[in-house]
Design a protein around this motif. Sequence first.
Motif, PDB file in Angstrom:
ATOM      1  N   ALA A  92     -34.426 -18.127 -16.786  1.00  0.00           N
ATOM      2  CA  ALA A  92     -33.022 -18.292 -16.909  1.00  0.00           C
ATOM      3  C   ALA A  92     -32.495 -18.100 -15.314  1.00  0.00           C
ATOM      4  CB  ALA A  92     -32.609 -17.018 -17.735  1.00  0.00           C
ATOM      5  N   PHE A  93     -33.066 -17.136 -14.511  1.00  0.00           N
ATOM      6  CA  PHE A  93     -32.481 -17.213 -13.199  1.00  0.00           C
ATOM      7  C   PHE A  93     -32.898 -18.217 -12.130  1.00  0.00           C
ATOM      8  CE2 PHE A  93     -31.763 -12.798 -14.540  1.00  0.00           C
ATOM      9  CZ  PHE A  93     -30.607 -12.287 -13.637  1.00  0.00           C
ATOM     10  N   LEU A  94     -34.105 -18.716 -12.444  1.00  0.00           N
ATOM     11  CA  LEU A  94     -34.343 -19.930 -11.731  1.00  0.00           C
ATOM     12  C   LEU A  94     -33.345 -21.080 -12.209  1.00  0.00           C
ATOM     13  CD1 LEU A  94     -38.306 -20.251 -11.944  1.00  0.00           C
ATOM     14  CD2 LEU A  94     -36.755 -19.650  -9.803  1.00  0.00           C
ATOM     15  N   GLY A  95     -33.060 -21.334 -13.456  1.00  0.00           N
ATOM     16  CA  GLY A  95     -31.932 -22.269 -13.670  1.00  0.00           C
ATOM     17  C   GLY A  95     -30.422 -22.092 -13.119  1.00  0.00           C
ATOM     18  N   LEU A  96     -30.114 -20.520 -13.266  1.00  0.00           N
ATOM     19  CA  LEU A  96     -29.138 -20.206 -12.476  1.00  0.00           C
ATOM     20  C   LEU A  96     -29.216 -20.486 -10.843  1.00  0.00           C
ATOM     21  CD1 LEU A  96     -28.178 -16.920 -14.325  1.00  0.00           C
ATOM     22  CD2 LEU A  96     -27.184 -19.228 -14.798  1.00  0.00           C
ATOM     23  N   ALA A  97     -30.239 -20.324 -10.460  1.00  0.00           N
ATOM     24  CA  ALA A  97     -30.293 -20.743  -8.891  1.00  0.00           C
ATOM     25  C   ALA A  97     -30.043 -21.983  -8.775  1.00  0.00           C
ATOM     26  CB  ALA A  97     -31.736 -20.318  -8.428  1.00  0.00           C
ATOM     27  N   VAL A  98     -30.509 -22.835  -9.707  1.00  0.00           N
ATOM     28  CA  VAL A  98     -30.195 -24.515  -9.523  1.00  0.00           C
ATOM     29  C   VAL A  98     -28.831 -24.869  -9.559  1.00  0.00           C
ATOM     30  CG1 VAL A  98     -30.617 -26.555 -10.483  1.00  0.00           C
ATOM     31  CG2 VAL A  98     -32.376 -25.112 -10.091  1.00  0.00           C
ATOM     32  N   LEU A  99     -28.134 -24.084 -10.607  1.00  0.00           N
ATOM     33  CA  LEU A  99     -26.741 -24.140 -10.742  1.00  0.00           C
ATOM     34  C   LEU A  99     -25.779 -23.588  -9.342  1.00  0.00           C
ATOM     35  CD1 LEU A  99     -25.949 -23.777 -14.403  1.00  0.00           C
ATOM     36  CD2 LEU A  99     -25.781 -25.874 -13.330  1.00  0.00           C
ATOM     37  N   SER A 100     -26.397 -22.390  -9.108  1.00  0.00           N
ATOM     38  CA  SER A 100     -25.700 -21.829  -7.902  1.00  0.00           C
ATOM     39  C   SER A 100     -25.676 -22.804  -6.702  1.00  0.00           C
ATOM     40  CB  SER A 100     -26.147 -20.434  -7.876  1.00  0.00           C
ATOM     41  OG  SER A 100     -25.947 -19.599  -8.904  1.00  0.00           O
ATOM     42  N   ALA A 107     -22.820 -24.639  -4.556  1.00  0.00           N
ATOM     43  CA  ALA A 107     -22.610 -24.383  -3.315  1.00  0.00           C
ATOM     44  C   ALA A 107     -22.673 -25.624  -2.221  1.00  0.00           C
ATOM     45  CB  ALA A 107     -23.650 -23.222  -2.822  1.00  0.00           C
ATOM     46  N   TRP A 108     -23.382 -26.615  -2.804  1.00  0.00           N
ATOM     47  CA  TRP A 108     -23.277 -27.921  -2.412  1.00  0.00           C
ATOM     48  C   TRP A 108     -21.973 -28.551  -2.274  1.00  0.00           C
ATOM     49  CZ3 TRP A 108     -25.975 -30.539   0.886  1.00  0.00           C
ATOM     50  CH2 TRP A 108     -25.879 -31.676   1.167  1.00  0.00           C
ATOM     51  N   PHE A 109     -21.381 -28.474  -3.617  1.00  0.00           N
ATOM     52  CA  PHE A 109     -19.932 -28.952  -3.905  1.00  0.00           C
ATOM     53  C   PHE A 109     -18.622 -28.316  -3.120  1.00  0.00           C
ATOM     54  CE2 PHE A 109     -22.504 -31.509  -6.947  1.00  0.00           C
ATOM     55  CZ  PHE A 109     -22.132 -32.771  -6.568  1.00  0.00           C
ATOM     56  N   VAL A 110     -18.819 -26.994  -3.260  1.00  0.00           N
ATOM     57  CA  VAL A 110     -18.082 -26.203  -2.907  1.00  0.00           C
ATOM     58  C   VAL A 110     -18.563 -24.922  -1.952  1.00  0.00           C
ATOM     59  CG1 VAL A 110     -15.934 -24.866  -3.455  1.00  0.00           C
ATOM     60  CG2 VAL A 110     -16.745 -26.242  -5.128  1.00  0.00           C
ATOM     61  N   PRO A 111     -19.022 -25.435  -0.699  1.00  0.00           N
ATOM     62  CA  PRO A 111     -19.901 -24.685   0.101  1.00  0.00           C
ATOM     63  C   PRO A 111     -18.949 -23.187   0.560  1.00  0.00           C
ATOM     64  CG  PRO A 111     -19.210 -26.688   1.480  1.00  0.00           C
ATOM     65  CD  PRO A 111     -18.752 -26.640   0.047  1.00  0.00           C
ATOM     66  N   ALA A 130     -13.170 -25.558  -7.142  1.00  0.00           N
ATOM     67  CA  ALA A 130     -13.888 -24.304  -7.253  1.00  0.00           C
ATOM     68  C   ALA A 130     -13.784 -23.848  -8.872  1.00  0.00           C
ATOM     69  CB  ALA A 130     -13.460 -23.248  -6.493  1.00  0.00           C
ATOM     70  N   THR A 131     -12.580 -24.052  -9.546  1.00  0.00           N
ATOM     71  CA  THR A 131     -12.497 -23.726 -10.639  1.00  0.00           C
ATOM     72  C   THR A 131     -13.367 -24.181 -11.715  1.00  0.00           C
ATOM     73  OG1 THR A 131      -9.982 -23.790 -10.226  1.00  0.00           O
ATOM     74  CG2 THR A 131     -10.603 -23.459 -12.590  1.00  0.00           C
ATOM     75  N   VAL A 132     -13.914 -25.466 -11.641  1.00  0.00           N
ATOM     76  CA  VAL A 132     -14.763 -26.232 -12.279  1.00  0.00           C
ATOM     77  C   VAL A 132     -16.312 -25.362 -12.080  1.00  0.00           C
ATOM     78  CG1 VAL A 132     -16.364 -28.333 -12.605  1.00  0.00           C
ATOM     79  CG2 VAL A 132     -13.906 -28.455 -12.418  1.00  0.00           C
ATOM     80  N   TRP A 133     -16.727 -25.009 -11.252  1.00  0.00           N
ATOM     81  CA  TRP A 133     -18.006 -24.297 -10.779  1.00  0.00           C
ATOM     82  C   TRP A 133     -17.881 -23.012 -11.400  1.00  0.00           C
ATOM     83  CZ3 TRP A 133     -21.924 -26.883 -10.921  1.00  0.00           C
ATOM     84  CH2 TRP A 133     -22.012 -28.270 -10.249  1.00  0.00           C
ATOM     85  N   ILE A 134     -16.707 -22.479 -11.307  1.00  0.00           N
ATOM     86  CA  ILE A 134     -16.561 -20.899 -11.757  1.00  0.00           C
ATOM     87  C   ILE A 134     -16.879 -21.060 -13.354  1.00  0.00           C
ATOM     88  CG2 ILE A 134     -14.878 -19.059 -12.254  1.00  0.00           C
ATOM     89  CD1 ILE A 134     -13.599 -19.839  -9.484  1.00  0.00           C
ATOM     90  N   LEU A 135     -16.137 -21.808 -14.246  1.00  0.00           N
ATOM     91  CA  LEU A 135     -16.482 -22.139 -15.439  1.00  0.00           C
ATOM     92  C   LEU A 135     -17.962 -22.386 -15.667  1.00  0.00           C
ATOM     93  CD1 LEU A 135     -13.116 -23.818 -16.489  1.00  0.00           C
ATOM     94  CD2 LEU A 135     -13.762 -21.476 -17.007  1.00  0.00           C
ATOM     95  N   ILE A 136     -18.289 -23.172 -15.238  1.00  0.00           N
ATOM     96  CA  ILE A 136     -19.737 -23.755 -15.397  1.00  0.00           C
ATOM     97  C   ILE A 136     -20.700 -22.671 -15.253  1.00  0.00           C
ATOM     98  CG2 ILE A 136     -21.688 -25.061 -14.392  1.00  0.00           C
ATOM     99  CD1 ILE A 136     -19.640 -27.373 -13.784  1.00  0.00           C
ATOM    100  N   LEU A 137     -20.521 -21.922 -13.941  1.00  0.00           N
ATOM    101  CA  LEU A 137     -21.553 -20.903 -13.649  1.00  0.00           C
ATOM    102  C   LEU A 137     -21.370 -19.638 -14.784  1.00  0.00           C
ATOM    103  CD1 LEU A 137     -21.537 -20.822  -9.990  1.00  0.00           C
ATOM    104  CD2 LEU A 137     -23.617 -21.451 -11.648  1.00  0.00           C
ATOM    105  N   ALA A 138     -20.125 -19.333 -14.972  1.00  0.00           N
ATOM    106  CA  ALA A 138     -19.654 -18.231 -16.017  1.00  0.00           C
ATOM    107  C   ALA A 138     -20.420 -18.557 -17.403  1.00  0.00           C
ATOM    108  CB  ALA A 138     -18.275 -18.217 -16.233  1.00  0.00           C
TER     109      ALA A 138
END
Length: 128
Positions: free
Chosen positions: A49-57, A61-65, A7-15
């Motif tokens: 930007a929000f569509l790109g953030l949706a893809v990343l989100s 969610a796939w890797f850390v549901p 989860a830490t990896v995705w927190i950093l990526i999304l932030a």
Amino acid sequence: MPRLTDATVWILILAIAGAAAAGVCHLTSPVVSPGAPRDFFDSPYLLLAFLGLAVLSGTAAWFVPQGGLWWGLLAASPFYVLFLIGVVREGGGGQGLWPVGLLFLIFYTAIPVIAALAVSFAATRVRS
């Protein structure tokens, strides 16, 4: 070595991605009048930007549901910080239109939130 299931990896990526998207939208917004602050709502890249953030989100969610809708909220959070700074600088929203801007931002936030939630449900169902 960090893994994509952390989860830490995705927190950093999304932030970082959210901050970059907010920065791009702020910098590409047109100047309405001389001396007026830029407003990221006018950026031609806001929806992208929000569509790109949706893809990343959704990917997070796939890797850390277990993160569910929180991935979408995390990705959009830099826009709320930028919005709050703008409202405070203008002393309550300038012309009093900040509630409209907030509703607009909530609408756009729903894009990555729904994507993360849907993928989280799908990932949980596939893995069970």
